[in-house]
Structure formats: C-alpha cells, structure tokens
Design an enzyme around this catalytic site. Structure first.
Site, short mmCIF file in Angstrom:
data_model
loop_
_atom_site.label_atom_id
_atom_site.label_comp_id
_atom_site.label_asym_id
_atom_site.label_seq_id
_atom_site.Cartn_x
_atom_site.Cartn_y
_atom_site.Cartn_z
N MET A 1 -38.93 -30.39 -64.60
CA MET A 1 -38.86 -29.91 -63.20
C MET A 1 -39.61 -28.48 -63.08
SD MET A 1 -35.51 -29.15 -61.01
CE MET A 1 -35.08 -27.47 -61.82
N CYS A 2 -40.72 -28.44 -63.35
CA CYS A 2 -41.65 -27.33 -63.26
C CYS A 2 -41.97 -26.83 -61.80
CB CYS A 2 -42.70 -27.51 -64.16
SG CYS A 2 -42.62 -27.64 -65.86
N GLY A 3 -42.14 -25.53 -61.51
CA GLY A 3 -42.60 -25.23 -60.27
C GLY A 3 -44.12 -24.86 -60.41
#
Length: 378
Positions: A1-3
């Site tokens: 769940m990287c930004g």
C-alpha cells in the site's frame, strides 16, 4: 500500500506538494520517503514515493532511478521467479532496465505481470511518460487535471481547481511530454462499448485525445487453465448431511478440484509469507537490523468466517513458530448501544471471531494468535 505521486507541470508554473497531500501519502508509506524534480525542457515533473516495506531483505526507496528511466510502483506481482531477498519493485526495476526504454519491450514485460498493481514509468531519453493499472483495477491510481498540468497519485487530498477521477484500468497509457493534448492507450484487450465510454470520459476530464493502438493481450486473461464443469445435482443424494458431505468429497472430480485449489492457495500464501519484510515497524525504527525480530509481521483481516480462518490456518504453516500472527477484527457499534449496560461490540463478526480464534488455538496450540479488536463508533 505505497503512496506514489507524479505531477507534470508546464514551464510557466511551479509545483509544490501541499503538507496535507504529503501527509496522506506518508500514511500509505510510512517507512521511507523520497522525492525528486526533473526538468524536461517544456516543463517539470515531480516524483514522490512513500514506501510501506512488505517485501525483501531491505526497503526499496522510491522513486527508483535506473539508467534512462524513473519508476514508481504500488502493488504485488504474482508467479515470478524472483528471489525472496528482493521486493517486487526491485525485480520490476531490473526488468525495466532490460527493456532499454523500448516500448515493445515494455509491453512484453507488462504482458507477463499478474497481480494487483499500478505503476508510472518515465523515459528520460525520449521524454515519454507511461502509466497503468492492472486489468482488474485492484490498486488505485487517481488522475487529476490541475490548472498547470496533470498528476497521477495513489490517494488525493481535496483541493479546489482540480478534476479527479480513477484512471480507467484499461491498459498502458503513453504521453509524450512535448504534447499534453494527445494520449496513446495500449489496452489489455480489445475495448468494448463500456470501456470506450470510459476513454471518452477520461479525455473530457483531462483535456486530451486518446488514440487506441495494439492490445497487450496477456495470456492469463485470455487463457483460463482451470475449468471445472460438473454439476452437484448429478451425484447421488443422501438425506443425512454428514453422509452427503462424505459422498461429495469422495467423487474423483471434486477430490481433484479440491486438491488443485488447496495447492494453489497454499502456494500463494507461502509466497506472501516468505516475502514478508524481516523487521516489524518497531524494530525498523530502532534499527535493530542485526537482531532477529520476533514480533508479528503478518496480519489477517479476520471476521471469523470460514474464508479468513482457512487463510490463518494455512499461514500458520509458513510463519516461524516463535512469531505471533495478528488477526484484525472490526466491529461496528451495536445499534442497541443506547443502553450503557448493553455490550456495544457484541455484534456477529466479533462473536464469530472469538469462536474461530479459539478453534485456531486448539488446532495450533504452539502459535500465539493475537486478536486485535477494532471498535468503530457511528
């Protein structure tokens, strides 16, 4: 769940990411953050990567810069032969380096990818920006029209003077930065009427014209290897429920199907568990890299139903026995909660989770199962 975030602005404007936007990106990727600005002659490109470390022996910082390309990635890639010591991001960056920024090579690489993901690739040599979401749209990638250009990002902060929508998960998009009025799409497969309308909506919102070129046609979309075609009603009916169950699983077709599903599901869970980062957040912050981390590094969303309980039971086979497994159960406040003497969180999912975790403790007594009770008020 990287930004991840990529903003393209013209020469007459500067780009400054707001504090609020930085905050929500960091919430998605709290372990390491980095950013960079590229001047491409007609304007500037701003890249930001906020990484949630879930794979590999060490955290992979983003954006990744390799030879003539810059790379942002969020997701998981299945069915690769990559070693457990590296993350999907690192593995993809190596494959991109082999593509040498040739579009046909990039398309061939994308054709192999299975799993939820979104990505952004910038070809510095030819000043071309590529971006895509997986064919099922499982990972979010928002595209926004801003007064001075456009941007792609994992999650957005509401601000005036911009138009936001989810990028349609139709294939690989290509933009030449010397002409932001024209876009090329290589679709995953031939577009139907609904997908064609999504392209029209995108063009209207962002202010460019999309041209559709040759489809990518991944094999995993077109060729389904698993086909089970049998009818339960063809098997002999037995009134006793226990006899019916035993009779069904004794059928050769069903027994073979169950075996295949068990193997596939077990292998999938094994790959996810084995690729988990070796340190928990606490040990990472304290930089205890030389010490073995015995804290929980695997969490399972746990309603107590049969599906998540099976996942937990299978994961037990691959997590070291001296590490706990965390089970996250969410309960919404009971509507009967007006009376303070009543149990506000005594709701079905909480009740089933307590029953199921006790069963897991009986089946796997050597494992420490941590049930995390999350209570949500209205």
């Amino acid at each position: 769940m990287c930004g991840i975030l990529c903003s393209v602005v013209d020469n007459d404007h500067s780009f400054n990411i707001s504090t609020a936007q930085k905050g929500i990106l960091k919430n998605r990727g709290p372990d390491v953050q980095d950013e960079m600005v590229i001047d491409y002659g007609f304007g500037k490109i701003f890249f930001a990567g906020c990484v949630l470390w879930q794979q590999g022996e060490s955290v992979q910082k983003q954006p990744v810069v390799e030879d003539d390309f810059i790379f942002l990635f969020n997701g998981d890639i299945y069915n690769t032969s990559k070693p457990e010591s590296i993350s999907d991001t690192t593995w993809l960056a190596e494959r991109l380096a082999e593509c040498r920024c040739e579009e046909q090579n990039i398309l061939k690489m994308l054709k192999r990818l299975e799993g939820p993901h979104c990505l952004v690739i910038y070809d510095k040599r030819d000043q071309i920006l590529y971006f895509s979401r997986d064919a099922l749209g499982r990972n979010s990638l928002i595209i926004e029209r801003i007064p001075n250009g456009f941007q792609l990002l994992s999650t957005s902060h509401f601000e005036n003077e911009k138009i936001s929508l989810e990028l349609p998960p139709l294939g690989l998009y290509r933009i030449k930065l010397n002409d932001l009025t024209s876009c090329v799409l290589h679709p995953w497969q031939h577009l139907n009427n609904y997908a064609t309308q999504l392209v029209r909506n995108l063009d209207l919102a962002i202010g460019w014209k999309t041209t559709v070129e040759s489809p990518i046609l991944p094999d995993w979309i077109l060729n389904c290897k698993l086909q089970f075609s049998y009818n339960f009603y063809h098997f002999p009916y037995v009134k006793n429920n226990e006899d019916l169950y035993k009779n069904l699983i004794a059928q050769s077709e069903i027994k073979e199907t169950l075996s295949i599903i068990h193997t596939l599901l077990s292998d999938s869970i094994k790959n996810r568990v084995k690729n988990t980062a070796p340190l928990c957040r606490l040990c990472l912050q304290q930089l205890n890299i030389s010490l073995a981390c015995r804290h929980a590094k695997l969490c399972i969303l746990f309603s107590g139903g049969i599906d998540c309980t099976i996942l937990a039971l299978l994961a037990n086979q691959y997590v070291p026995v001296n590490e706990p497994i965390e089970l996250i159960n969410v309960a919404f406040e009971s509507v009967k909660g007006q009376n303070i003497s009543e149990k506000l969180w005594d709701v079905p999912d909480r009740i089933t989770s307590l029953v199921s975790v006790n069963e897991l403790k009986q089946l796997c007594p050597e494992r420490r199962w941590n049930l995390l009770e999350v209570n949500i008020r209205f």
